[in-house]
Design a protein around this motif. Structure first.
Motif: not given
Length: 313
Positions: A24-33
């Motif tokens: 699940t942790a690998q499936s997120f498109a998260l905020l840019s750094r």
């Protein structure tokens, strides 16, 4: 009695279940750094503090005093106005995940208990941080004690953290709530000793039994660190069932008439009042807080939370 019967799924967690949260942790498109926002899973963060390198942030109009070495000549030529590239210093951000496995978390009326949701969220956060290459550790606190795993860049370290969560979670069936305040008063100073400065601290709890003293101590953590709170709720805490039911704690039972509008309204007002008061208090210290509940699959909730965060950016 078999192990499966003793620890039913969605009431208790297992190490195997928590390890599966890595997917699940690998499936997120998260905020840019580059986004300066407190995000529990964003890995390395842009920071004004001294760091290991430079992270490109934006192109803007040149102003007197800017370093001419950062002029973006392509944009300047295209716009006929001098533009410069802006950078922020990138710094590793160690992460400490503090997860509540106390008696008030041992409740769930729909899909899972709050304790299970908190455990899943802690696992997802830990694996995401590890994937981004930052150090991650955790504190698991219950009614009768707590466990500390110092932040390291190590998969074995995460497994140790998850083992502590499993142990504290399974102890909920026999734990006593009387020592909770004493434990909590010991946990916060310990956290402050670990996160001296420039950490990201994630606290996952229902925040139902936090005294003004503890809230002030939490705010103290945010002075030199990034801090974000994840509040775990259950639908029955804010929407009383439209029927008669028995409510109990460890010593008393009462029959509640959920059809009684006066009782129902007072119940809802009590929950909303407590929540908004807590949220308002956190806003004073600029501490972000988001909600997850026990009724909806956690991955769907997180996608919505981070989707909104990204949309704002």
């Amino acid at each position: 009695m078999s192990k499966k019967e003793e620890y039913p799924e969605n009431v208790f967690v297992s190490l195997q279940h928590l390890l599966k949260q890595e997917h699940t942790a690998q499936s997120f498109a998260l905020l840019s750094r580059k986004h300066k926002v407190n995000s529990i899973l964003s890995g390395k963060h842009a920071s004004k503090l001294r760091g290991r390198g430079l992270d490109f942030e934006e192109v803007r109009n040149y102003v007197k005093g800017d370093d001419i070495r950062n002029i973006d000549w392509k944009v300047t030529a295209r716009t006929q106005k001098t533009h410069t590239r802006v950078y922020t210093e990138e710094k590793e951000k160690p992460v400490l995940i503090v997860v509540d496995q106390s008696k008030s978390m041992f409740f769930g009326s729909v899909l899972k208990t709050k304790a299970v949701v908190a455990a899943e969220l802690a696992a997802i956060a830990a694996f995401r941080v590890f994937k981004e290459g930052d150090r991650v550790g955790g504190v698991v606190f219950a009614d009768e004690g707590f466990d500390v795993v110092a932040p390291k860049r190590s998969r074995k370290n995460i497994i140790h953290f998850l083992e502590n969560i499993e142990n504290r979670n399974r102890a909920l069936k026999d734990s006593k709530a009387e020592a909770y305040e004493e434990t909590l008063n010991a946990v916060i100073p310990r956290v402050r000793n670990i996160v001296t400065h420039d950490y990201l601290v994630v606290i996952i709890s229902d925040f139902l039994r936090y005294s003004p003293t503890v809230i002030k101590a939490i705010a103290g953590i945010s002075m030199h660190n990034d801090l974000i709170l994840a509040k775990v709720t259950d639908p029955m805490e804010y929407a009383m069932p439209n029927t008669k039911f028995v409510a109990s704690n460890q010593t008393h039972q009462i029959v509640v008439d959920g059809k009684n509008k006066k009782i129902k309204d007072a119940f809802i007002q009590g929950f909303e009042g407590d929540f908004y008061a807590f949220q308002s208090e956190m806003k004073k210290y600029q501490i972000p807080i988001f909600n997850v509940d026990t009724a909806t699959p956690l991955d769907l909730q997180l996608k919505e939370v981070f989707g909104k965060m990204n949309a704002k950016k």
